[in-house]
Design an enzyme around this catalytic site. Structure first.
Site, PDB file in Angstrom:
ATOM      1  N   SER A 528      38.093  32.367  44.682  1.00  0.00           N
ATOM      2  CA  SER A 528      38.242  33.053  45.961  1.00  0.00           C
ATOM      3  C   SER A 528      37.844  32.088  47.089  1.00  0.00           C
ATOM      4  O   SER A 528      38.460  31.029  47.214  1.00  0.00           O
ATOM      5  CB  SER A 528      37.406  34.335  45.969  1.00  0.00           C
ATOM      6  OG  SER A 528      37.754  35.167  47.034  1.00  0.00           O
ATOM      7  N   HIS A 641      42.287  40.227  41.491  1.00  0.00           N
ATOM      8  CA  HIS A 641      41.257  39.315  41.994  1.00  0.00           C
ATOM      9  C   HIS A 641      39.972  39.421  41.169  1.00  0.00           C
ATOM     10  O   HIS A 641      39.132  38.523  41.204  1.00  0.00           O
ATOM     11  CB  HIS A 641      40.963  39.648  43.456  1.00  0.00           C
ATOM     12  CG  HIS A 641      40.314  38.537  44.224  1.00  0.00           C
ATOM     13  ND1 HIS A 641      40.928  37.330  44.462  1.00  0.00           N
ATOM     14  CD2 HIS A 641      39.087  38.447  44.821  1.00  0.00           C
ATOM     15  CE1 HIS A 641      40.124  36.547  45.164  1.00  0.00           C
ATOM     16  NE2 HIS A 641      39.005  37.202  45.392  1.00  0.00           N
TER      17      HIS A 641
END
Length: 667
Positions: A528, A641
């Site tokens: 990320s 994610h």
């Protein structure tokens, strides 16, 4: 140091049992908790356990191959409600404390979740997703075959998008369903829909006399463009809704005081956008006046710890004491989390803080005692009782066999000063079978967020890399939580600058102070924001011989329009939106510097990542491949994610194997 134990492996994810959500029984004589494991079918399953304090063994209450969690006892302690996916979708069930088979309570078509009792024990409140125009009458759960048929039919239909917030990483593409609050009366056996607005509602608490419920929602006309949530009360008799807050703020974890005249809530006013520290607010129910207890605390309220072995619900507070004079909550500070107490005049006190991770707690009012869920760098989790004298007593022995079998590396905590005078905290893991006289390859790990925190918790990925023979360094550069408001805000409008030099200073520090690191074999990885920083690093220095970028950001120009948070995150973190200053966004995009990259780069990305969409990885891969650089691209089907933390178990293991493969090849 030669170990008698074996080294930890990627497959050991299947051997780690994760405890969560400890709950006292109302009489304080026992407690419950949730245990999550990976079953033989390589799927997560969660089971409920009950244990008396005067007995040594816990009793397993559920056995279905499903997720059973969110258990809450009725105020009299005779029955409990919990949610389970045993029928194929989350529904509520009732179970008797004395034992016996659980009885299904709800059969809602789209499922039900997050049950809570009224204070008088006569009602259960819960959440249900309802489609536009759908009512709770004649709610029938679909069979597995019917669900698959509906899913297949839905997949053939075009998606018509007319909202800004039309997708989220957690839930995928949004439909017209909204989360509504439902009441079930145990007296009349009737379900009542309490909220009806075209918005998602979140139940918070019921008043001490059970006449009012408290919930959060954004009912503004411009809610599609806002991140705010207000506090509301709903009178169960008159159905009158009262808005308690009226500002550009967000509130969560709100609770009535024992007298019902005050509400305590976490929240903030977005003064520093996503980098704003949480505050502890008190709201006068009658006057609507809001005050902050935490103005003088430079500490993050709640749990901001990054880890990869935390699954299940967690209570972080605030929770009221029985006399209404104190509030209890978890807070994040200097690489650890602890249990804290605040009095009504804002006096803050740590009830328990050590070099570990308090991830959940429950409070027993009469005994004024707590059960804490704690993880340490060498132990995934256990439950402990914190008594009135603040002495800690271990209640469980999770993962005993696993920890007796595998070698776990104890991290060394270090603190160094950057060139511009900031103190940075980090941790160093030595390799399996460490020999001080040898030279070892090195890996720098960078966390996501960026407003999160590495710290004193168990981290399987770090342990695995150490087991594979690497020295592992993980730090909290500026932008991380745990070191105050100024520190966490220091990265905004400064990406790739002070944070980059913090990380490079960290590498310089360990190379200067630890002679067993081979400075010619340095690796870097992160996910990320950590993936962004990995991309940035290899575009600005060639000192690393291998890099693995995960669910990363490579182009802030496109991120603005493709991420589920891009339209507010870009402005909040960089000070500009796409059309404000595209040049600035391009200047801080790692893709701009792709021609400089000489480090062999492995790109890992989930196909269903809506937070940092896979096009971010695609752009970087295509550019580097076109430039004939050393690059590979691994795409994980169906992965969001959250792949590294709660993704499909086999995909999580495959991800770890890919990381190890790349570093083994180049380091």
């Amino acid at each position: 140091m030669v170990h008698s134990k074996r080294s930890i492996q990627s497959e050991d994810l299947k051997n780690i049992e994760v405890y969560s959500d400890p709950q006292y029984t109302p009489d304080g004589e026992a407690f419950t908790y949730v245990s999550t494991t990976i079953n033989e079918e390589n799927k997560y399953q969660s089971q409920l356990y009950f244990q008396r304090f005067d007995e040594n063994e816990a009793i397993q209450w559920t056995f279905k191959n499903a997720k059973n969690d969110n258990l809450h006892f009725s105020p009299d302690g005779k029955i409990a409600v919990f949610q389970s996916t045993r029928s194929g979708i989350s529904q509520l069930y009732l179970i008797n404390k004395a034992g016996g088979e659980a009885k299904q309570l709800t059969t809602f078509k789209h499922g039900t979740f997050r049950p809570a009792w009224s204070k008088d024990g006569k009602s259960i409140f819960f959440h249900a997703s309802l489609d536009k125009g759908e009512t709770i009458e004649k709610q029938n759960e679909l069979s597995a075959e019917e669900r698959e048929k509906e899913k297949a039919n839905h997949a053939k239909q075009p998606l018509v998008v007319d909202r800004l917030k039309y997708k989220s990483d957690a839930n995928g593409f949004h439909d017209h369903k909204k989360i509504q609050i439902i009441q079930y009366s145990l007296v009349t056996k009737v379900f009542t829909q309490l909220t009806t607005e075209d918005a998602d509602h979140s139940f918070q608490d019921s008043s001490p006399d059970s006449s009012i419920i408290l919930f959060t929602a954004n009912l503004n006309a411009d809610s599609d463009y806002e991140r705010f949530s207000d506090l509301f009360t709903l009178d169960l008799k008159t159905k009158e809704v009262t808005k308690l807050t009226n500002g550009k703020s967000s509130y969560y974890n709100a609770k009535f005081s024992p007298r019902g005249d005050t509400i305590a809530s976490f929240g903030h006013d977005f003064e520093y956008s996503s980098a704003t520290l949480n505050k502890l607010f008190l709201i006068d129910v009658t006057a609507g006046k809001r005050t902050s207890l935490s103005n003088d605390w430079d500490i993050q309220l709640g749990d901001a710890m990054v880890g990869d072995t935390r699954l299940g619900a967690a209570t972080t507070g605030p929770i009221w004491s029985v006399d209404g004079k104190r509030l209890f909550f978890i807070a994040t500070d200097f690489g650890a989390t602890g249990l804290y107490q605040a009095t009504m005049d804002g006096n803050l006190k740590a009830l328990y803080k050590n070099n570990n991770h308090v991830f959940s707690f429950t409070y027993q009012p009469e005994a004024d005692s707590f059960i804490l869920g704690i993880s340490t760098p060498t132990n995934p989790c256990n439950l402990y009782q914190l008594n009135t004298d603040l002495q800690l007593e271990r209640l469980t022995n999770a993962n005993e066999a696993f920890l007796q079998e595998v070698a776990i590396s104890e991290p060394e905590t270090l603190t160094f000063t950057t060139k511009d005078g900031l103190e940075i905290q980090g941790w160093l893991l030595r390799p399996y079978d460490f020999d001080e006289t040898k030279k070892y390859p090195f890996i720098l790990e960078i966390h996501g967020g960026p407003h999160m925190m590495y710290g004193q918790t168990f981290f399987h990925e770090m342990q695995l890399l150490a087991a594979k023979g690497y020295v592992v360094l993980y730090t909290n550069p500026r932008g991380s939580h745990g070191y105050g408001q100024e520190f966490v805000d220091a990265v905004r409008s400064n990406y790739g600058q002070g944070d980059y030099t913090d990380l490079m200073d960290a590498v310089d520090y360990v190379l200067e102070n630890y002679s067993f690191i081979d400075e010619t074999r340095l690796g870097v990885t992160g996910g990320s924001y950590g993936g962004f920083m990995t991309n940035w690093i290899v575009g600005h220095t060639n000192r690393f011989k291998a890099a693995v970028t995960q669910r990363s950001i490579s182009n802030w120009l496109s991120f603005y329009g493709v991420s589920d948070i891009g339209y507010f995150f870009t402005k909040g973190e960089h000070g500009v939106n796409l059309l404000d200053d595209p040049t600035k966004l391009w200047d801080i995009s790692p893709l701009k510097y792709a021609n400089n990259i000489e480090t062999p780069l492995l790109i890992l990305h989930g196909e269903r990542d809506f937070r940092c969409p896979i096009e971010q990885g695609e752009q970087l891969f295509s550019t580097l491949k076109h430039l004939r650089k050393q690059v590979e691209f691994v795409r994980f089907p169906g992965a969001t994610h959250e792949l590294s933390r709660s993704g499909d178990p086999l995909m999580r293991i495959a991800r770890l194997d890919q990381i190890c493969r790349w570093f083994e090849k180049y380091l």
